[in-house]
Enzyme design. Sequence first.
Site, short mmCIF file in Angstrom:
data_model
loop_
_atom_site.label_atom_id
_atom_site.label_comp_id
_atom_site.label_asym_id
_atom_site.label_seq_id
_atom_site.Cartn_x
_atom_site.Cartn_y
_atom_site.Cartn_z
N GLU A 1 0.41 -1.20 0.05
CA GLU A 1 0.12 -0.33 0.05
C GLU A 1 0.81 2.01 0.42
OE1 GLU A 1 -2.81 -0.33 3.63
OE2 GLU A 1 -3.90 -2.26 1.29
N GLU B 1 -5.69 -8.64 -2.07
CA GLU B 1 -5.65 -7.89 -1.05
C GLU B 1 -7.58 -7.10 -1.07
OE1 GLU B 1 -3.74 -6.28 2.25
OE2 GLU B 1 -5.64 -5.40 3.08
#
Length: 432
Positions: free
Chosen positions: A81, A199
């Site tokens: 991320e 994810e």
Amino acid sequence: MKGGLFGFSKGCLQMKRWDELNHFFDETGALVTFGLNALHGRHQISHTVWGGDWDPSNAKDFINYTISKGYKIDSWEFGNELSGKGIGARVGAAQYGKDLIKLKEILRTLYKNSTFKPSLVAPGGFYNKEWFDKLLQVTGPGIVNVLTHHVYNLGPGSDEHLDRKILDPECLSKVESIFSNLSETIQKYGPWSSAWVGEAGGAFNSGGRSVSNTFVNSFWYLDQLGIASRYNTKVYCRQTLIGGNYGLLNTTTFIPNPDYYSALLWHQLMGKTVLAASSDVFSPSLRTYAHCSKSRDGITLLLINLSNQTHFTLTVHDRVPVSNGGNENAKSIHTENSFFSHLKKAFSWIGTKGSDVTFREEYHLTPKDDYLRSQTMLLNGIPLELTNDGEIPTLDPLLNNVHSPIHLAPLSIAFIVFPNFDAPACAGLRKP
């Protein structure tokens, strides 16, 4: 600690723990992707921006140790991320790409004597077109094998209207643009790579209490698997197997939540080849997906009914669409429509061979006591519960005449297997 990323100090994975984990992976036959720290060696420029070259020394030692022990890691993922605006921290695409080239060289060197070559996966973050495009342009051919992106399209888990979002066709469809744009990014700048959802848990911050671990979440989950497949997504990693409200297993008892069985049915029935699926039911509440069946002849349909009042009665016709219309606003109306009006070119019935098969298989999923937040899912009216020995129950279908209409109840999900429906796209995929 104060000043730490997300308020935490730096963690450490001890090699004794890594040995234990790999024993677990070996015992369970898990395919493992391991995420490497992509901030190591960098410095913080501003509140969220990190700059400078990545320091690969720790990752190199770790990978070398892993190889020396004979542990098979399917893929190494670089960072978590940090793409686009990042979550807590971000790194520019040009710098990220430069460091990926360095990591690829390390992998090539360390695995040069190995018959198994792991994939290099990145960036494990939220899709941002400009950033992802730049990353592929900087790295060039053959560096990044897989582009991973994260999806939490339902918003925060604390949202009191989370179940309303899950049942909103418009809300579910918005995510399609992400999959579509990523597919275009890969086609244009990195056709050597493939797309993974690295994810996804529906709602972020651990999911929604009494929502993400209940029946209603399977409307989001299975719909998302259908959409992801349409855009050539190769892997879909669910957040999580265990942990948070969105775990597939109960965090204290390890008993499967409803989404576990949704995943299991998908895994058992839906093959890898995706077919164009549509119907002439003019209702956004009916979601339709079709794949070649897994390891067998025929096709499998996934039907999702988001309406709380409309029963759908669907008839599969060979090439000739027939519609009797229907008004979804009328209470509990039965809408009769042919299925697959757009599949005339894709499908035909298997001739004499098909006539030998007179039944189709149906797996209808509903919540216990018609309570959408039930943690017990019913398969054809029977609760899916562990056996007395703690084993997963058998997932047995209903058998119905292949030419009879399909009945789809309000707020239900169904997998329908047509053993004798032949699609040229599916030829050669079945087991001999």
